[in-house]
Structures are given as C-alpha cells and as structure tokens.
Design a protein around this motif. Sequence first.
Motif, PDB file in Angstrom:
ATOM      1  N   LEU A  25       0.834  -1.203   0.000  1.00  0.00           N
ATOM      2  CA  LEU A  25       0.000   0.000   0.000  1.00  0.00           C
ATOM      3  C   LEU A  25       0.868   1.253   0.000  1.00  0.00           C
ATOM      4  O   LEU A  25       0.627   2.191  -0.769  1.00  0.00           O
ATOM      5  N   LEU A  26       1.895   1.279   0.843  1.00  0.00           N
ATOM      6  CA  LEU A  26       2.779   2.442   0.896  1.00  0.00           C
ATOM      7  C   LEU A  26       3.489   2.660  -0.436  1.00  0.00           C
ATOM      8  O   LEU A  26       3.598   3.795  -0.911  1.00  0.00           O
ATOM      9  N   LYS A  27       3.947   1.585  -1.050  1.00  0.00           N
ATOM     10  CA  LYS A  27       4.582   1.715  -2.364  1.00  0.00           C
ATOM     11  C   LYS A  27       3.584   2.263  -3.378  1.00  0.00           C
ATOM     12  O   LYS A  27       3.895   3.167  -4.157  1.00  0.00           O
ATOM     13  N   ASN A  28       2.366   1.722  -3.368  1.00  0.00           N
ATOM     14  CA  ASN A  28       1.326   2.194  -4.289  1.00  0.00           C
ATOM     15  C   ASN A  28       0.971   3.657  -4.031  1.00  0.00           C
ATOM     16  O   ASN A  28       0.715   4.424  -4.963  1.00  0.00           O
ATOM     17  N   LEU A  29       0.959   4.054  -2.769  1.00  0.00           N
ATOM     18  CA  LEU A  29       0.680   5.441  -2.411  1.00  0.00           C
ATOM     19  C   LEU A  29       1.759   6.378  -2.959  1.00  0.00           C
ATOM     20  O   LEU A  29       1.455   7.422  -3.540  1.00  0.00           O
TER      21      LEU A  29
ATOM     22  N   GLN B 278       3.724   5.818  -5.503  1.00  0.00           N
ATOM     23  CA  GLN B 278       3.560   5.863  -6.955  1.00  0.00           C
ATOM     24  C   GLN B 278       2.349   6.694  -7.361  1.00  0.00           C
ATOM     25  O   GLN B 278       2.401   7.441  -8.333  1.00  0.00           O
ATOM     26  N   GLY B 279       1.260   6.581  -6.602  1.00  0.00           N
ATOM     27  CA  GLY B 279       0.052   7.351  -6.887  1.00  0.00           C
ATOM     28  C   GLY B 279       0.261   8.850  -6.752  1.00  0.00           C
ATOM     29  O   GLY B 279      -0.459   9.641  -7.363  1.00  0.00           O
ATOM     30  N   LEU B 280       1.238   9.239  -5.961  1.00  0.00           N
ATOM     31  CA  LEU B 280       1.575  10.656  -5.791  1.00  0.00           C
ATOM     32  C   LEU B 280       2.668  11.085  -6.773  1.00  0.00           C
ATOM     33  O   LEU B 280       3.275  12.140  -6.611  1.00  0.00           O
TER      34      LEU B 280
ATOM     35  N   LEU C 218      12.721  10.210  -1.275  1.00  0.00           N
ATOM     36  CA  LEU C 218      11.727  10.191  -2.348  1.00  0.00           C
ATOM     37  C   LEU C 218      12.014  11.330  -3.317  1.00  0.00           C
ATOM     38  O   LEU C 218      12.497  12.385  -2.911  1.00  0.00           O
ATOM     39  N   GLU C 219      11.676  11.097  -4.579  1.00  0.00           N
ATOM     40  CA  GLU C 219      11.732  12.172  -5.560  1.00  0.00           C
ATOM     41  C   GLU C 219      10.330  12.380  -6.113  1.00  0.00           C
ATOM     42  O   GLU C 219       9.668  11.430  -6.529  1.00  0.00           O
TER      43      GLU C 219
END
Length: 161
Positions: free
Chosen positions: A61-65, A67-69, A92-93
Amino acid sequence: MEIEMKIRGLMVDPATNAPIVILKDVQSDTVLPIWVGLYEANSIALEVEKATTPRPMTHDLLKNLVQGLNATIQRVVVTELKNDTFYAVLWLEQDGELVTIDCRPSDALALALRADCPIFVEEDVLRVAKVIPNPTDQATQEELRRWLENLNDEDLGRYKM
C-alpha cells in the motif's frame, strides 16, 4: 559516508526468537544484523520470495501510495544507532524535488525491496554497531547463528525492535 548494502537474508535470534535482517556490504564482507518486528520480517520475507497476496499488504500500500503521488523511492539509508535503536530515512523524488521521510529501518527495507532501490548504511552506524567481521560468502545460517549465540547480553541489549 554511506555504504551500500544488500539484504543477505532473514534469520531468528536464537536467544530471543526475534527476527533479524542481515545486511551485507556490497564492497566488502561486513555484515550488519538489524533486529526487526515479526510483521516487518514477514513483509520482507514475502518480497524476498516474490510471494503474492490476494490483497495489498501495508508495505505494498505504501509503495502504491508513493507511486500514486507521482513519486519514486530513490534510496533508503540507515542513518543512526542511538539509544539502542536504529533510525532510517526514505529518499523520495517527486516532481524533481528530493524529500526525506523518517522511518523505521524495517519499514525502509521492506519498501526498498518493493521499489527495487538501493539500501545504504551510514559509515558511523557500522562503526558503532556490532557487525559480523569478514564472513565469507559461503558463511552458513549455522555460522551466523553461532555468532549470534556468542553475543553477550550487553551486545544484544544494544539492538531493540
């Protein structure tokens, strides 16, 4: 200076039955054990084994979040060993801007595996942590277990989940 590490494996501390993530320096034979929680160890093991789950787990979920941002996890760094506790940050970039986020090393490692990004440990952490000196690549889980069993109470007390 940051030292690049890879996750060499997971094992259980024979004295406490706590899970341990074993990090290995990519340029030398230095190995760093980091005691982690059971949930985080399970999350790391699932990703190491490339096992799939019917629904996303928390680190998925955190990875998807992220990526979603429209961000990417660039690297994770274990930055400190302070008061018997390891600390880490995620780099993060997003939109060309670098952002650091404080996190537990176990969560950082679980995310690093999912994001396929490098893992680093600050040289100072390796200097003060109890590292396994110069094991060969053929070092077995049994040899690591024996090394852990030979740690005294003071050494084990230095690492908390």
